[in-house]
Design a protein around this motif. Structure first.
Motif, PDB file in Angstrom:
ATOM      1  N   LEU A 135       0.830  -1.202   0.000  1.00  0.00           N
ATOM      2  CA  LEU A 135       0.000   0.000   0.000  1.00  0.00           C
ATOM      3  C   LEU A 135       0.868   1.257   0.000  1.00  0.00           C
TER       4      LEU A 135
ATOM      5  N   SER B 119       2.712   1.687  -3.345  1.00  0.00           N
ATOM      6  CA  SER B 119       1.800   2.101  -4.416  1.00  0.00           C
ATOM      7  C   SER B 119       1.438   3.570  -4.293  1.00  0.00           C
ATOM      8  N   LEU B 120       1.248   4.048  -3.071  1.00  0.00           N
ATOM      9  CA  LEU B 120       0.921   5.461  -2.867  1.00  0.00           C
ATOM     10  C   LEU B 120       2.109   6.360  -3.230  1.00  0.00           C
TER      11      LEU B 120
ATOM     12  N   ALA C 207       2.308   6.436  -6.982  1.00  0.00           N
ATOM     13  CA  ALA C 207       1.192   7.212  -7.532  1.00  0.00           C
ATOM     14  C   ALA C 207       1.442   8.706  -7.383  1.00  0.00           C
TER      15      ALA C 207
ATOM     16  N   SER D 257      -2.782   7.493 -15.738  1.00  0.00           N
ATOM     17  CA  SER D 257      -4.038   7.166 -15.051  1.00  0.00           C
ATOM     18  C   SER D 257      -4.335   5.681 -15.140  1.00  0.00           C
TER      19      SER D 257
ATOM     20  N   LEU E  47      -2.054   3.950 -12.756  1.00  0.00           N
ATOM     21  CA  LEU E  47      -2.445   4.181 -11.365  1.00  0.00           C
ATOM     22  C   LEU E  47      -3.639   3.316 -10.977  1.00  0.00           C
ATOM     23  N   ILE E  48      -4.591   3.169 -11.892  1.00  0.00           N
ATOM     24  CA  ILE E  48      -5.754   2.321 -11.615  1.00  0.00           C
ATOM     25  C   ILE E  48      -5.302   0.887 -11.336  1.00  0.00           C
TER      26      ILE E  48
ATOM     27  N   ILE F 206      -2.344  -0.102 -10.293  1.00  0.00           N
ATOM     28  CA  ILE F 206      -1.599  -0.139  -9.020  1.00  0.00           C
ATOM     29  C   ILE F 206      -2.560  -0.133  -7.841  1.00  0.00           C
ATOM     30  N   HIS F 207      -3.557   0.748  -7.876  1.00  0.00           N
ATOM     31  CA  HIS F 207      -4.503   0.852  -6.761  1.00  0.00           C
ATOM     32  C   HIS F 207      -5.342  -0.417  -6.615  1.00  0.00           C
TER      33      HIS F 207
ATOM     34  N   ALA G  12      -3.124  -3.080  -5.000  1.00  0.00           N
ATOM     35  CA  ALA G  12      -2.918  -2.761  -3.583  1.00  0.00           C
ATOM     36  C   ALA G  12      -4.192  -3.016  -2.784  1.00  0.00           C
ATOM     37  N   GLY G  13      -5.339  -2.644  -3.357  1.00  0.00           N
ATOM     38  CA  GLY G  13      -6.612  -2.857  -2.671  1.00  0.00           C
ATOM     39  C   GLY G  13      -6.927  -4.328  -2.473  1.00  0.00           C
TER      40      GLY G  13
END
Length: 404
Positions: free
Chosen positions: A41, A44-45, A48, A269, A272-273, A275-276, A279-280
């Motif tokens: 997490l 990834s942040l 990002a 973008s 990033l989607i 990656i998120h 991570a989620g």
């Protein structure tokens, strides 16, 4: 009453720590699950925010509505701006004169790209870009002048953040150049670039020639340019002016600044989607795994909690002990994960930037610390949340081992 409450908290804390220290293997395994989640997490942040900073850096450094380059060299311009790959391409300087006379053009300034070279200032090839200090509206705007000074240096020499200085100077082909300013990291190819006025660029040519170095466009600084940066008047459409330039001049390509940035923003973008989402998913999986792990632990701890009930512990005390244990596990795991991710992402951010081939500017220390605090609190809270059901069930243990 207050002293009694403090003693009760001290006892609960002691019991929670003792339980964790006696079951080292279990504690380590549960903490490792939290560490994996927090590391992914946090990393990834960081990535990002750094990608977003790279786009902002590109936008602020571009500083022009349009870029005019020789036909077929749009990719070469992208390589210079984004990836720091030294390149060279030229067109007649008369192109600049034509552009300046087109309706809707507010400002226009030419730049000259020197062929790639490796010098003592760097461990990598660098790009030297010359600009006309009289018409330039981009490069000199980056230079912060000293307070109270309105006079430009006799030699404007700006260096990207990756260019190594020696006592505030850069040595090229035997000549020492005083650096007017070092640019903040932008995460783009401009971090590997040296910017200087055309007079200084001509001197660099002469120094190189005297040392036996030659360039493809040697001696053509006054007659050639590589690109033209254009600002469009507010009353005119950027696309309309771009079409006028194409119609007025053959064999040129016009790059619209906003479209250029938008294209890479869209690419970022989508990354990033991805990656998120990853991570989620890992975060949710860890919470579910912890919930199952704490549920399994119940079977092993019934006798332990029954003894505490016999000794006088009430249900609230048992719940608090369990939640304290999970908070310790969450805190230790979160801190370990954040530290691990920091040791990977922060020192090797330049390598990451090179591998993903996108504008990547490491976010500030303040943002990095805020993200670390956010991830620590979130993952610790998630661990406590995952243990709540188990804490409630264990608190119902009766003095003789049954669950009510």
């Amino acid at each position: 009453m207050e002293e009694k409450q403090l003693k009760k908290i001290a006892v609960e804390t002691f019991l929670a720590r003792s339980n964790l220290s006696r079951k080292v293997y279990r504690t380590v395994c549960l903490s490792a699950l939290v560490a994996i989640s927090s590391a992914v997490l946090y990393a990834s942040l960081i990535v990002a925010f750094s990608l977003k900073s790279g786009i902002l850096g590109l936008r602020s450094r571009l500083g022009a509505d349009l870029l005019v380059v020789p036909d077929g060299y749009e990719k070469g311009e992208e390589n210079v701006l984004l990836y720091g790959e030294p390149n060279y391409f030229y067109m007649e300087r008369s192109v600049l004169d034509v552009i300046q006379n087109i309706a809707g053009i507010e400002k226009a300034s030419g730049q000259f790209y020197l062929t790639s070279l490796s010098e003592s200032c760097c461990d990598f090839p660098i790009q030297i870009i010359g600009f006309d200090r009289n018409s330039d509206f981009v490069v000199q705007a980056w230079k912060q002048r000293k307070r109270g000074s309105n006079v430009l240096d006799s030699e404007v020499f700006l260096c990207g953040s990756n260019v190594v200085l020696s006592q505030g100077n850069v040595k090229l082909f035997g000549s020492v150049h005083k650096v007017s300013g070092k640019l903040l990291r932008s995460g783009t190819g401009m971090d590997n670039t040296i910017f200087c006025d055309l007079e200084t660029l001509q001197n660099i040519f002469n120094d190189a020639r005297s040392k036996g170095f030659g360039f493809i466009s040697d001696g053509e600084v006054k007659n050639k340019i590589s690109s033209v940066l254009v600002t469009v008047s507010k009353d005119y459409s950027v696309d309309a002016v771009a079409l006028k330039i194409k119609n007025a001049i053959s064999d040129v390509q016009v790059i619209v600044g906003n479209d250029f940035i938008k294209r890479f923003s869209e690419r970022i973008s989508s990354i990033l989607i991805f990656i998120h989402v990853i991570a989620g998913l890992i975060f949710v999986m860890v919470i579910l795994t912890l919930s199952i792990a704490f549920s399994i632990v119940i079977q092993d701890r019934r006798r332990e909690f029954s003894i505490l009930r016999v000794l006088g512990a009430n249900r609230k005390m048992l719940r608090r002990i369990m939640l304290l244990e999970s908070s310790y596990i969450g805190g230790i795991g979160s801190a370990a994960g954040i530290a691990t991710a920091s040791l990977i992402v922060i020192p090797f951010n330049a390598v990451i930037s090179e591998k993903i081939a996108l504008p990547f500017a490491m976010c500030s220390i303040e943002i990095t610390l805020l993200l670390a605090v956010f991830v620590f609190v979130l993952c610790t809270a998630a661990c406590i949340f995952a243990s709540m059901n188990s804490a409630v069930r264990l608190s119902r243990v009766e003095p003789y081992g049954d669950v009510k």
